[in-house]
Scaffold this motif. Structure first.
Motif, mmCIF file in Angstrom:
data_model
loop_
_atom_site.group_PDB
_atom_site.id
_atom_site.type_symbol
_atom_site.label_atom_id
_atom_site.label_comp_id
_atom_site.label_asym_id
_atom_site.label_seq_id
_atom_site.Cartn_x
_atom_site.Cartn_y
_atom_site.Cartn_z
ATOM 1 N N ARG A 113 -3.165 36.125 5.901
ATOM 2 C CA ARG A 113 -3.528 37.400 5.257
ATOM 3 C C ARG A 113 -4.290 37.201 3.951
ATOM 4 N NH1 ARG A 113 1.902 40.559 4.759
ATOM 5 N NH2 ARG A 113 2.263 38.476 4.046
ATOM 6 N N GLU A 114 -3.861 36.220 3.150
ATOM 7 C CA GLU A 114 -4.475 35.999 1.838
ATOM 8 C C GLU A 114 -5.734 35.138 1.889
ATOM 9 O OE1 GLU A 114 -1.154 33.171 2.651
ATOM 10 O OE2 GLU A 114 -1.272 35.343 2.635
ATOM 11 N N GLY A 115 -6.098 34.638 3.066
ATOM 12 C CA GLY A 115 -7.304 33.821 3.213
ATOM 13 C C GLY A 115 -7.001 32.526 3.946
ATOM 14 N N TRP A 116 -7.920 31.597 3.880
ATOM 15 C CA TRP A 116 -7.783 30.314 4.561
ATOM 16 C C TRP A 116 -6.969 29.358 3.703
ATOM 17 C CZ3 TRP A 116 -9.478 29.381 9.458
ATOM 18 C CH2 TRP A 116 -10.315 30.343 10.027
ATOM 19 N N ILE A 117 -6.142 28.541 4.355
ATOM 20 C CA ILE A 117 -5.303 27.575 3.652
ATOM 21 C C ILE A 117 -5.180 26.314 4.499
ATOM 22 C CG2 ILE A 117 -3.109 28.439 4.572
ATOM 23 C CD1 ILE A 117 -2.119 28.049 1.538
ATOM 24 N N ALA A 118 -5.114 25.163 3.844
ATOM 25 C CA ALA A 118 -4.980 23.895 4.563
ATOM 26 C C ALA A 118 -3.541 23.709 5.019
ATOM 27 C CB ALA A 118 -5.410 22.733 3.673
ATOM 28 N N VAL A 119 -3.373 23.345 6.293
ATOM 29 C CA VAL A 119 -2.036 23.065 6.820
ATOM 30 C C VAL A 119 -1.813 21.567 6.988
ATOM 31 C CG1 VAL A 119 -1.731 25.328 7.881
ATOM 32 C CG2 VAL A 119 -2.744 23.466 9.220
ATOM 33 N N THR A 120 -2.900 20.806 7.053
ATOM 34 C CA THR A 120 -2.795 19.351 7.077
ATOM 35 C C THR A 120 -4.119 18.754 6.622
ATOM 36 O OG1 THR A 120 -2.029 17.455 8.386
ATOM 37 C CG2 THR A 120 -3.497 18.997 9.485
ATOM 38 N N ALA A 121 -4.038 17.539 6.097
ATOM 39 C CA ALA A 121 -5.243 16.818 5.673
ATOM 40 C C ALA A 121 -5.028 15.333 5.892
ATOM 41 C CB ALA A 121 -5.555 17.095 4.204
ATOM 42 N N HIS A 122 -6.115 14.653 6.178
ATOM 43 C CA HIS A 122 -6.084 13.200 6.318
ATOM 44 C C HIS A 122 -7.318 12.646 5.626
ATOM 45 C CE1 HIS A 122 -6.598 9.285 8.495
ATOM 46 N NE2 HIS A 122 -5.368 9.213 8.061
ATOM 47 N N ASN A 123 -7.121 11.644 4.809
ATOM 48 C CA ASN A 123 -8.191 11.029 4.040
ATOM 49 C C ASN A 123 -8.343 9.586 4.508
ATOM 50 O OD1 ASN A 123 -10.075 10.570 2.062
ATOM 51 N ND2 ASN A 123 -8.646 10.646 0.360
ATOM 52 N N ALA A 124 -9.561 9.155 4.754
ATOM 53 C CA ALA A 124 -9.810 7.787 5.216
ATOM 54 C C ALA A 124 -10.932 7.165 4.402
ATOM 55 C CB ALA A 124 -10.191 7.792 6.697
ATOM 56 N N ASP A 125 -10.725 5.926 3.980
ATOM 57 C CA ASP A 125 -11.799 5.175 3.326
ATOM 58 C C ASP A 125 -12.840 4.764 4.357
ATOM 59 O OD1 ASP A 125 -11.322 4.893 0.532
ATOM 60 O OD2 ASP A 125 -9.750 3.436 0.920
ATOM 61 N N ILE A 126 -14.082 4.691 3.931
ATOM 62 C CA ILE A 126 -15.147 4.069 4.726
ATOM 63 C C ILE A 126 -15.286 2.653 4.179
ATOM 64 C CG2 ILE A 126 -17.613 4.036 5.232
ATOM 65 C CD1 ILE A 126 -17.578 7.110 4.914
ATOM 66 N N VAL A 127 -15.182 1.671 5.059
ATOM 67 C CA VAL A 127 -15.335 0.276 4.667
ATOM 68 C C VAL A 127 -16.565 -0.240 5.417
ATOM 69 C CG1 VAL A 127 -14.242 -1.990 4.489
ATOM 70 C CG2 VAL A 127 -12.835 0.096 4.387
ATOM 71 N N PRO A 128 -17.728 -0.230 4.776
ATOM 72 C CA PRO A 128 -18.968 -0.612 5.464
ATOM 73 C C PRO A 128 -18.890 -1.996 6.092
ATOM 74 C CG PRO A 128 -19.449 0.372 3.332
ATOM 75 C CD PRO A 128 -17.968 0.146 3.375
ATOM 76 N N GLY A 129 -19.484 -2.112 7.278
ATOM 77 C CA GLY A 129 -19.574 -3.392 7.960
ATOM 78 C C GLY A 129 -18.308 -3.827 8.673
ATOM 79 N N THR A 130 -17.320 -2.934 8.797
ATOM 80 C CA THR A 130 -16.078 -3.301 9.458
ATOM 81 C C THR A 130 -15.740 -2.296 10.546
ATOM 82 O OG1 THR A 130 -14.664 -2.090 7.932
ATOM 83 C CG2 THR A 130 -15.204 -4.351 7.340
ATOM 84 N N GLN A 131 -14.842 -2.681 11.434
ATOM 85 C CA GLN A 131 -14.398 -1.797 12.497
ATOM 86 C C GLN A 131 -12.911 -1.512 12.454
ATOM 87 O OE1 GLN A 131 -15.999 -4.230 15.714
ATOM 88 N NE2 GLN A 131 -17.230 -2.477 16.321
#
Length: 159
Positions: A113-131
């Motif tokens: 009702r009050e707008g959009w809100i985050a229910v979950t989040a995931h943060n990931a580093d980018i490590v160039p040149g790796t898998q």
């Protein structure tokens, strides 16, 4: 928030103000948050406390720049929002300047009702040149199984 994509600009504003309370208000009371090393917080208060510690000890005065959000609607009241980010200003445990980092955020947001809100989040580093990571004798390292090439030369299907 008036739209799903606003989670990205609001995150950036709260982070750059070093305001853990403002940042936590982007999340539902029972939200989940997984950080870049797999620490998992299960509610708004834990998210606020963790980021307050971070702004005090790890990221004081740091600046994050969020990229253009990519929004995937999951229906009229849910969306996945992803954004690349770059960060400068982290400090080491000894208080010395650490190098810049980059990564990708994934937020799942829900319309209420009050707008959009985050229910979950995931943060990931980018490590160039790796898998992936490999653990050997108690030490973790990042590795690449294919021939070396720059990130700009590889598509997601090649990685």
């Amino acid at each position: 928030m008036q739209s799903p994509a606003m989670v990205v600009s609001e995150w950036q504003a709260a982070w750059n103000a070093g305001d853990a309370s403002r940042l936590s208000q982007l999340f539902a009371e029972d939200a989940d948050f997984v950080n870049v090393v797999g620490l998992w917080w299960h509610d708004r208060d834990s998210i606020r406390e963790a980021h307050h510690f971070g702004f005090t000890k790890i990221f004081p005065g740091s600046v994050i720049e969020m990229g253009e959000p990519r929004v995937r609607q999951l229906g009229p009241d849910a969306a996945v929002v992803q954004s690349k980010w770059s960060l400068a200003g982290q400090v080491s445990p000894e208080g010395e300047q650490a190098g810049a980092r980059e990564g990708i955020f994934t937020f799942v947001v829900e319309r209420r009702r009050e707008g959009w809100i985050a229910v979950t989040a995931h943060n990931a580093d980018i490590v160039p040149g790796t898998q992936t990571h490999v653990n050997r004798e108690g030490e973790r390292s990042t590795v690449h199984y294919r021939e070396k090439r720059s990130i700009s030369d590889s598509s997601p299907s090649q990685q």
